[in-house]
Structure formats: C-alpha cells, structure tokens
Motif scaffolding. Structure first.
Motif, PDB file in Angstrom:
ATOM      1  N   ASN A 107      12.330  56.857   0.124  1.00 59.52           N
ATOM      2  CA  ASN A 107      11.423  56.704  -0.990  1.00 59.52           C
ATOM      3  C   ASN A 107      11.498  57.931  -1.872  1.00 59.52           C
ATOM      4  O   ASN A 107      11.052  58.999  -1.493  1.00 59.52           O
ATOM      5  CB  ASN A 107      10.027  56.498  -0.425  1.00 59.52           C
ATOM      6  CG  ASN A 107       9.007  56.527  -1.520  1.00 59.52           C
ATOM      7  OD1 ASN A 107       9.336  56.298  -2.688  1.00 59.52           O
ATOM      8  ND2 ASN A 107       7.786  56.831  -1.167  1.00 59.52           N
ATOM      9  N   LYS A 113      10.899  53.005   8.385  1.00 62.92           N
ATOM     10  CA  LYS A 113      10.612  53.758   7.168  1.00 62.92           C
ATOM     11  C   LYS A 113      11.727  53.505   6.177  1.00 62.92           C
ATOM     12  O   LYS A 113      12.868  53.297   6.558  1.00 62.92           O
ATOM     13  CB  LYS A 113      10.543  55.253   7.478  1.00 62.92           C
ATOM     14  CG  LYS A 113       9.181  55.668   7.954  1.00 62.92           C
ATOM     15  CD  LYS A 113       8.967  57.154   7.740  1.00 62.92           C
ATOM     16  CE  LYS A 113       7.513  57.485   7.991  1.00 62.92           C
ATOM     17  NZ  LYS A 113       7.347  58.819   8.478  1.00 62.92           N
ATOM     18  N   SER A 114      11.382  53.550   4.919  1.00 59.03           N
ATOM     19  CA  SER A 114      12.429  53.375   3.935  1.00 59.03           C
ATOM     20  C   SER A 114      12.572  54.663   3.151  1.00 59.03           C
ATOM     21  O   SER A 114      11.654  55.467   3.090  1.00 59.03           O
ATOM     22  CB  SER A 114      12.072  52.243   2.984  1.00 59.03           C
ATOM     23  OG  SER A 114      10.975  52.620   2.191  1.00 59.03           O
ATOM     24  N   HIS A 149       9.962  58.885  -4.373  1.00 59.83           N
ATOM     25  CA  HIS A 149       8.755  59.450  -4.960  1.00 59.83           C
ATOM     26  C   HIS A 149       7.747  59.873  -3.910  1.00 59.83           C
ATOM     27  O   HIS A 149       6.585  60.026  -4.222  1.00 59.83           O
ATOM     28  CB  HIS A 149       8.105  58.439  -5.898  1.00 59.83           C
ATOM     29  CG  HIS A 149       9.040  57.950  -6.945  1.00 59.83           C
ATOM     30  ND1 HIS A 149       9.533  58.775  -7.932  1.00 59.83           N
ATOM     31  CD2 HIS A 149       9.609  56.748  -7.143  1.00 59.83           C
ATOM     32  CE1 HIS A 149      10.350  58.084  -8.692  1.00 59.83           C
ATOM     33  NE2 HIS A 149      10.430  56.866  -8.247  1.00 59.83           N
ATOM     34  N   SER A 150       8.209  60.033  -2.677  1.00 58.36           N
ATOM     35  CA  SER A 150       7.234  60.339  -1.646  1.00 58.36           C
ATOM     36  C   SER A 150       6.661  61.736  -1.874  1.00 58.36           C
ATOM     37  O   SER A 150       7.174  62.536  -2.647  1.00 58.36           O
ATOM     38  CB  SER A 150       7.858  60.273  -0.262  1.00 58.36           C
ATOM     39  OG  SER A 150       8.455  61.503   0.042  1.00 58.36           O
TER      40      SER A 150
END
Lengths: 332, 336
Positions: free
Chosen positions: B7, B4-5, B9-10
């Motif tokens: 993020n 997973k990165s 804007h998740s």
C-alpha cells in the motif's frame, strides 16, 4: 404493536455522570445524561430517537450496547436483562445487538485493512471457518454494496459513504438482530445520506433487522422510522408513530422541533413556534417540566411538578401538563 | 494470520517520505546504521586474530569468530600478535590488526601514528580497536535498556489509559514517584550494591527509564479510547487485551518510537557517565565511558585518550537525537 412481546424493553434507564470529585473527594453534582427513560422496541420495526445535542440520545445508544454502565434501570433484550449479565455471558448476547457510528472517519481502525477488520470479528466469534473466510467477507461486502476488491484496502482509501458501508458490514458480520444506529448519516453528504438510508432499509427487509436510529435530523427520521421517541434533557417527552408525530404533535417541544425544519421555500414565513433560549444545563435541570423555561405555554404547575408520560392514544404518549393532561385521558 | 497488500499510502510510507526531507536527520540515520554495522562486524574490523588462516596445510575460516580446538591447543588465540607464518602458511588480518585487550607495554601511550591510528593507552592497547569494540557495548546497553523501558512503559501506560479510574491514578502516582527521584543518583546507589556487569547496567537503566514512555502511551490511549473504532470493537465483544494491544497500540506507537530514539541517546550517555564514574561496565571491557575513565590520569598530555572516545559518544548521542527529532517532525501532521 400490541399483543407482541417487545424485543427490547428499556425500563427506567438512568445514567448520571459525576461532576468534579476525585478519588477521595465527593462529586459536586451529576450530569443527568439519561434520566429514567423507558421505551419498548418491537421486532422488525424502526424506532427513532430524536432530540437536540446534549439530550442524551447517544448515551442511550451506548447504554443499550453496554459500552457505558447504567446508574439505574434495566435493559431487557429478548427476555434477558443485559444490566445483570456478567461480561462472559454478555459477549454472546452482544453479538445480537450491534451499533453503527456517526463518524465514519474514527469508527474504523486506520491501521487495519477491511479484510483484517472483518476477519478478526468472524474468527473471534467463530462465525465461519478459516477456509471460508474470504468468501464470507466477499458476501458481506456485496451485501453493503461494495466491491469485493475493497477487502485489501485501508480505511483512508475510501470515501465517507464507503466507510459507513464498511462500518455496517462490520456490524452485520456477527449476525445481529437489533441494529442501533447513532446518527448514521449526519456526517455524510446529502446525496450519500440517501444511499445509506436506502441501504439500511434494504438490509432491514433482507435480514429481518430491528432498528433503533438515533438522529437529530427529522427529515431522515420521517423517511425511515415507524415510531419516534422525542428526548429532551435526558427524558422522553413524546412518543408516537411517525405519521401521528409529524401531523399532530402534542408536546410543545416536538412542535418547536418540527417548526424548525427548514422549508425549501424562500417566501415561507418564520416558524410559528420556536423554543426560546438555550437548553438548560443537565447538571442543574429546572424543577418541574424541564422544558418550562423555554415553553410559551408554561403554567405554574409546569414550574413545580414533573409531568409523567400521559397516554393520549394507544400509541401516543406525551409528557405535558398543558396539552396531554386532559381529564378524559388516563396516565400510563 | 491476515493477508497484507502493498500500500503506497500507508502510514509508515508517509512518515518515511517526510523523514527523507530532513537531510540532517537522514544523515544521522546513516551514521547510526554505519555505527551499528561497525558494532556488529567488530571482530572483522579490529582484531589481532585473522579472518582467514592457512596453517599447516589446513585452511581455517573465520578463526576470529569460531574457536578451533587445535588452534586453542597451541594457545595461539592469546598469541596471534606474535605468531609469524612459516613457509606456505598465510593469513588475512582485519584492517585494524589490534585486539581490544592486547596489551603491549613497549608501545604504551603512543600518540596517533601509522600503526596505531588513534594512539595507544597506558597499557599499549590500541584505542581505535577498543573504541570499535566499545561501540558494541554502548549500543547494546542503549538498545536493551530502552527495550526494557519501552516494554514496561507500554504495559503500564496502556493499562492506565485504557482502564482509567483507580488504575490510572495508581500508575500516575507511580510515574510521578519515579520522576521526582533523580535517576542518575538512584542508579549509582543501586549499582553500588549490585555486582557490576553489563546486564545489571542495562536492567537498571531500563527500570528507571520507563515513566516517560508510560506517560506518552497513557496519553495516546486516553485519546484513542474515545475513538469510535474502539467502541465498535467493544460492542463486537472483542476482549480488552485484544483491543488494547491489537487495535489501540499500533495507533499509539508513533510517539513511542520518537521517545525511544531520544531514550537511546539518553541511555548511551547514562552508561558512559556511569562507567566514567566507575559504576559501569567493569574493566577491562572497553565501553566508551570506561575508556574515558582510564584516560583520567593522562589527560594533560595524552589528548587522544580523551578526544576520540568523547567524540564517539558525542557523535552517537547527537545522531540519535537528530533521528528522534526528524522522526518527531515526520510523524507530526501539523508540520506537513
């Protein structure tokens, strides 16, 4: 095409949706979404299925993918009848037929990165070993013209065209040979449409794919397909190679469709032939030829008898009493 | 399995940003976190057993949570309130040096004073200490009961929404059946037959709390099932369990969280109500409802026995409801 075995042979495919009715009550009627449709797709070709909204194009696509259970008829793919397969056997065949969807915004799971989306498919089908998975995903992304750093992003970070490319990459991940594209570009901007269509054509050449394109956009259809099937109210009304269909259409419905293509010429006159009125309800289709209430050429026969698909030439078929039923032609 | 990165804007980041705008809900969340910490750290906050004890040349660390056999042998655990350190011995007591069960009839029914901040009950037990230990009971009943309800609700709701047809009909009828039964009286009836224990309460509240969750999950599944990503997963040959729980469920969890938050408030209130009526946690366990029940005979003069446990219930339930409201608004894209 003759002499070749059809790759996909759809025979009498039918899907009726019950209207009303519940657990204990009987349905009040049926929507004849797809009504005894038969056609063949040969290896390596691009066949388009056109028709207006509600003509059953999308249902045909979903039936072929077995996302919807057919009411009747068979779908023979590469010699195997998909309609009789059990779910276990279906899974292996399913890999060979994949689908690209219309809406690039709902066709990708918003909670999964591109990497996890593709990795899941690759792992479930054991297409590649775990160690080589990143490498393979990079290959798939490059194949559809995306940067490899797209891998760790979520769908909402991409544009519509990029999302459609991801959708194509996901379909290609399982090495399909038949790709069904349900309105693959109609949700995209015109400039992006061309890019995606060109990508599809490149991929066809590179990976030897067979296409079944579902579309209402005749410009798109003319650009990419070898053969065109015209659907009206759940039935195929005309089938011809692209050039023949666009140059000398037979069925009045096809003519009406073609004359409705807007021309980039402001002084052009109104189309010569337009279908009158709205398409009738598929719950209660008119008797005889289902196009007769809208057809300027309709005769008594059209109102009473359903026309079969008449054979006009080796590759051209049309379901019209008036134009196709000339004495020297034989029925199929 | 999958990398997973980070993020920015998740989805959950957006929800958190929106939630932050609701000052009241944010405050309520802090109240809940503080309550949770109090519940977790109850032995360190309110206890007559010391945190550190130096006795007879030996240092005992955390005798309040660790039982030392030599202290046990002296029967010291039951008598820490009377133990006086002799020469060289010392101990560090928690800030509220009263155990929740320590009776002292000489000090019974004291109004709030310097030693017993919120007064004492009829057996001389410290009300504040009992309330602090009671938060453990009340909160854990809430979380476990809601956990049970959410799990049942998710399983039944997703089956109904995903498979539709007769499965859906069956589950819907079951939900309706549960909804027409007045839950509170059902629980009272059931509790009358079952051995009273905290576990029975958790399970019974959980088993009656799922219909709301099931309905929500079903609705979300019906909506998500039509999405093309679900069709794509089916076309890719993924099995139904995977599609339901890995693909659809994460997209359907938003409303479940909201409803679980409201459910927590409901479960805490339910447990208090049951205990108040005597169908709840058996005494002497100090749940807030149980404290209220014990105060019944003294309401006319011992106001502190009613007011403080009542306030604790009120604050907790309100805080959970406020957080639920904030969460609902933060997740609703129409309100942005």
């Amino acid at each position: 095409m003759n002499g070749k075995e059809p790759y996909l042979k759809v025979d009498n495919l039918t899907k009726y949706y019950p209207v009303g009715g519940g657990l204990f009550t009987k349905a009040r009627g049926y929507v004849r979404a797809v009504d005894h449709v038969s056609f063949n797709v040969y290896p390596g070709e691009t066949v388009s299925l056109v028709g207006e909204s509600g003509s059953g194009k999308t249902t045909v696509a979903r039936l072929i993918l077995r996302l919807v259970e057919p009411t009747e008829g068979s779908i023979v793919f590469n010699g195997v009848d998909l309609t009789t397969l059990k779910s276990g056997e279906l899974r292996n065949i399913r890999r060979k037929i994949q689908i690209i969807f219309q809406d690039p915004y709902s066709s990708l799971n918003p909670r999964m990165t591109v990497y996890s989306m593709l990795a899941e498919v690759l792992l479930v089908h054991r297409i590649i070993s775990r160690e080589k998975i990143t490498e393979h995903i990079e290959y798939l992304l490059q194949l559809v013209g995306l940067n490899t750093d797209a891998m760790y992003r979520y769908p909402h970070e991409f544009s519509g065209g990029q999302r459609q490319r991801i959708g194509i990459a996901r379909a290609l991940a399982v090495n399909p040979s038949l790709l069904v594209a349900d309105e693959p570009v109609s949700a995209l901007d015109v400039s992006v449409q061309a890019q995606i269509l060109n990508l599809l054509m490149e991929l066809q050449e590179k990976l030897h794919l067979t296409y079944l394109i579902i579309s209402h956009d005749l410009g798109v259809v003319r650009h990419i397909s070898d053969r065109v099937l015209v659907m009206y109210l759940g039935k195929i009304v005309e089938e011809a190679p692209t050039d023949i269909l666009f140059d000398s259409p037979n069925h009045p419905y096809t003519k009406a469709l073609l004359s409705a293509i807007p021309k980039p010429d402001p002084s052009a006159t109104l189309p010569k032939l337009l279908a009158q009125g709205e398409p009738p309800s598929p719950v209660n289709p008119p008797p005889g030829c289902s196009f007769h209430p809208r057809c300027p050429y309709a005769t008594e026969q059209c109102k009473n008898e359903t026309p079969p698909l008449f054979r006009i030439s080796e590759t051209h078929r049309s379901a019209c009493w008036v134009f196709a039923n000339t004495p020297e032609k034989t029925t199929v | 399995m999958f990398r997973k990165s980070y993020n920015p804007h998740s989805y959950w980041n957006t929800v958190w940003r929106e939630f932050n705008k609701h000052r009241l809900s944010l405050f309520a969340l802090i109240v809940i976190i503080v309550l949770g910490l109090i519940a977790l750290l109850a032995p360190f906050i309110a206890n007559d057993i010391p945190i550190l004890l130096y006795k007879g040349g030996q240092l005992y660390i955390f005798p309040n949570v660790i039982t030392y056999s030599d202290l046990q042998a002296e029967n010291l655990y039951a008598n820490f309130d009377r133990w006086q350190p002799s020469d060289g011995d010392w101990m560090v007591k928690p800030p509220i040096p009263h155990g929740p069960f320590r009776q002292n009839l000489e000090h019974s029914l004291q109004s709030p004073n310097r030693i017993h901040w919120l007064g004492t009950d009829d057996r001389g037990r410290d009300v504040l200490s009992r309330m602090i230990w009671g938060s453990r009971l009340s909160l854990s009943v809430g979380f476990v009961a809601v956990g049970i309800a959410v799990i049942i609700g998710i399983v039944l709701g997703s089956l109904a929404g995903y498979f539709g047809k007769w499965v859906d009909t069956l589950v819907l009828r079951f939900i309706e059946l549960m909804l027409v039964i007045p839950t509170f009286f059902l629980i009272i009836t059931v509790m009358a037959f079952l051995p009273p224990s905290i576990w029975t309460i958790m399970i019974v509240i959980g088993l009656t709390g799922w219909p709301g969750v099931a309905r929500l999950v079903r609705g979300e599944f019906l909506k998500q099932r039509q999405m093309e990503y679900v069709l794509a997963s089916q076309a890719l040959g993924l099995n139904n369990t995977r599609i339901m729980f890995r693909h659809i469920l994460p997209n359907a969890m938003g409303p479940v969280f909201v409803s679980a938050t409201f459910g927590l408030a409901g479960a805490i209130l339910m447990e208090s109500g049951l205990s108040f009526l005597g169908f709840g946690v058996p005494p002497p366990a100090p749940s807030w409802g149980e404290l209220l029940k014990q105060s019944q005979g003294y309401v006319d003069f011992a106001w502190w026995l009613v007011l403080f446990p009542g306030l604790a219930i009120f604050i907790t339930v309100t805080a959970f409801n406020l957080v639920g409201e904030g969460l609902r608004d933060a997740m609703d894209p129409r309100l942005r």
